[in-house]
Design an enzyme around this catalytic site. Structure first.
Site, short mmCIF file in Angstrom:
data_model
loop_
_atom_site.label_atom_id
_atom_site.label_comp_id
_atom_site.label_asym_id
_atom_site.label_seq_id
_atom_site.Cartn_x
_atom_site.Cartn_y
_atom_site.Cartn_z
N MET A 1 60.69 29.58 43.60
CA MET A 1 60.93 31.00 43.28
C MET A 1 61.89 31.60 44.32
O MET A 1 61.68 32.72 44.80
CB MET A 1 59.62 31.78 43.24
CG MET A 1 58.70 31.33 42.13
SD MET A 1 57.05 32.01 42.26
CE MET A 1 56.33 30.98 43.50
N ASP B 1 52.46 28.51 29.19
CA ASP B 1 53.44 29.30 29.93
C ASP B 1 54.85 29.02 29.47
O ASP B 1 55.12 28.02 28.83
CB ASP B 1 53.38 28.92 31.43
CG ASP B 1 52.29 29.66 32.14
OD1 ASP B 1 51.90 30.73 31.68
OD2 ASP B 1 51.84 29.14 33.18
N LYS C 1 55.40 34.27 31.59
CA LYS C 1 55.91 35.44 32.29
C LYS C 1 57.38 35.20 32.61
O LYS C 1 57.80 34.08 32.82
CB LYS C 1 55.20 35.62 33.64
CG LYS C 1 53.73 35.73 33.53
CD LYS C 1 53.14 35.61 34.92
CE LYS C 1 51.70 35.21 34.88
NZ LYS C 1 51.20 34.78 36.17
C1 SAM Z 1 55.76 30.11 39.40
S1 SAM Z 1 56.44 28.67 40.16
C2 SAM Z 1 55.44 27.46 39.38
C3 SAM Z 1 55.57 26.10 40.02
C4 SAM Z 1 54.81 25.03 39.27
N1 SAM Z 1 53.40 25.26 39.27
C5 SAM Z 1 55.10 23.66 39.88
O1 SAM Z 1 54.18 23.00 40.40
O2 SAM Z 1 56.25 23.21 39.76
C6 SAM Z 1 57.97 28.56 39.33
C7 SAM Z 1 59.08 27.98 40.21
O3 SAM Z 1 59.04 26.56 40.18
C8 SAM Z 1 60.35 26.04 40.32
N2 SAM Z 1 60.66 25.23 39.14
C9 SAM Z 1 59.84 24.98 38.11
N3 SAM Z 1 60.42 24.15 37.23
C10 SAM Z 1 61.64 23.87 37.71
C11 SAM Z 1 62.74 23.07 37.28
N4 SAM Z 1 62.67 22.36 36.15
N5 SAM Z 1 63.83 23.01 38.06
C12 SAM Z 1 63.92 23.67 39.21
N6 SAM Z 1 62.93 24.45 39.68
C13 SAM Z 1 61.80 24.55 38.94
C14 SAM Z 1 61.28 27.24 40.45
O4 SAM Z 1 61.47 27.49 41.82
C15 SAM Z 1 60.47 28.34 39.79
O5 SAM Z 1 60.87 29.60 40.26
#
Ligand code: SAM
Length: 241
Positions: free
Chosen positions: A166, A33, A54
């Site tokens: 998100m 991803d 995505k």
């Molecule tokens: C589709 S979700 C996936 C989450 C992922 N599976 C997890 O456990 O972190 C994606 C969201 O995770 C958060 N996110 C992921 N990586 C991040 C980062 N390095 N800093 C801040 N938010 C993050 C954001 O809110 C983003 O919109």
């Protein structure tokens, strides 16, 4: 044939698990991803790399297509790694991928990852629970699938800490809902690009946090634990001059 469903962690490539690295080393194919830091792919040895990431709002590949790619790759290779940002089962649709693979008779192994929901605040010095301050935690999506007939998120959570993933696109709208149930002065923290060199921390309250320019990826933390972060930042600054 086996598919390893692997969590890549929240961004810093050092936050993948040792078990995740071992799986990458034996992979014939890695399906990955956008959120997984590309440096993590350096752990592979001659694996074919397939990007299925995505972007918010625009789907590079539809989930059905990703599921089909996984099934097809698993049928033609011994070891497939499905690498997902954070933890594969936290808002990552990893559960759907797991069920599709199993329905197709393909074995799946699960390797958890450091979820951004907890790993990002922890890396910044923000404890999501804290004795005397917060004994409960809710992790919620700020962007519930708009095609869902019945919305599950009502924003009336009574846990001490609320972590929104998100949450950038609909932040104004969601904060309005949260303020129906929580004091507008409740502390809020937004962490952009958590665990990365360009990490940005923004603090405020429910009533003023949206006055800031906020970019993705970001998580939003609501609750008194944000004051513990402020204390830790002050004390760190004192120590480090
Ligand atoms: C589709 S979700 C996936 C989450 C992922 N599976 C997890 O456990 O972190 C994606 C969201 O995770 C958060 N996110 C992921 N990586 C991040 C980062 N390095 N800093 C801040 N938010 C993050 C954001 O809110 C983003 O919109």
């Amino acid at each position: 044939m086996v598919v390893y469903l692997v969590g890549a962690g929240p961004g810093d490539p050092d936050l993948i698990t040792v078990k995740g690295i071992k799986a990458l080393k034996k992979a014939d194919v890695v399906v990955y991803d956008r959120l997984a830091n590309d440096e993590i792919l350096d752990y592979t040895k001659n694996a074919e790399l397939i990007y299925v990431g995505k972007k918010s709002g625009e789907h590079y590949k539809k989930q059905d297509e990703i599921n089909q790619i996984l099934v097809d790759q698993a049928k033609t290779h011994d070891v497939v790694v499905r690498l997902k940002g954070g933890d594969p089962f936290v808002f990552g649709r990893g559960g759907e991928e797991m069920l599709t693979l199993l329905e197709n008779g393909i074995d799946v192994e699960f390797i958890p990852g450091v979820t951004s929901a907890i790993g990002v605040p922890t890396s910044a010095g923000l404890p999501v629970t804290h004795r005397g301050v917060a004994t409960s935690l809710t992790v919620v999506t700020g962007h519930e699938d708009p095609t869902k007939p019945n919305k599950q998120v009502k924003w009336n959570f009574n846990s001490d800490t609320l972590v929104i993933l998100m949450g950038v696109g609909l932040l104004k709208k969601n904060i309005k809902e949260i303020m129906k149930h929580k004091d507008p002065k409740t502390p809020v923290c937004v962490i952009e690009n958590g665990t990365m060199s360009d990490q940005k921390i923004i603090t405020g309250t429910l009533e003023d946090i949206t006055n800031n320019d906020i970019n993705t990826p970001a998580i939003v933390i609501v609750g008194q634990v944000v004051d513990v972060l402020k204390e830790s930042l002050l004390k760190k600054a004192e120590i480090n001059g």
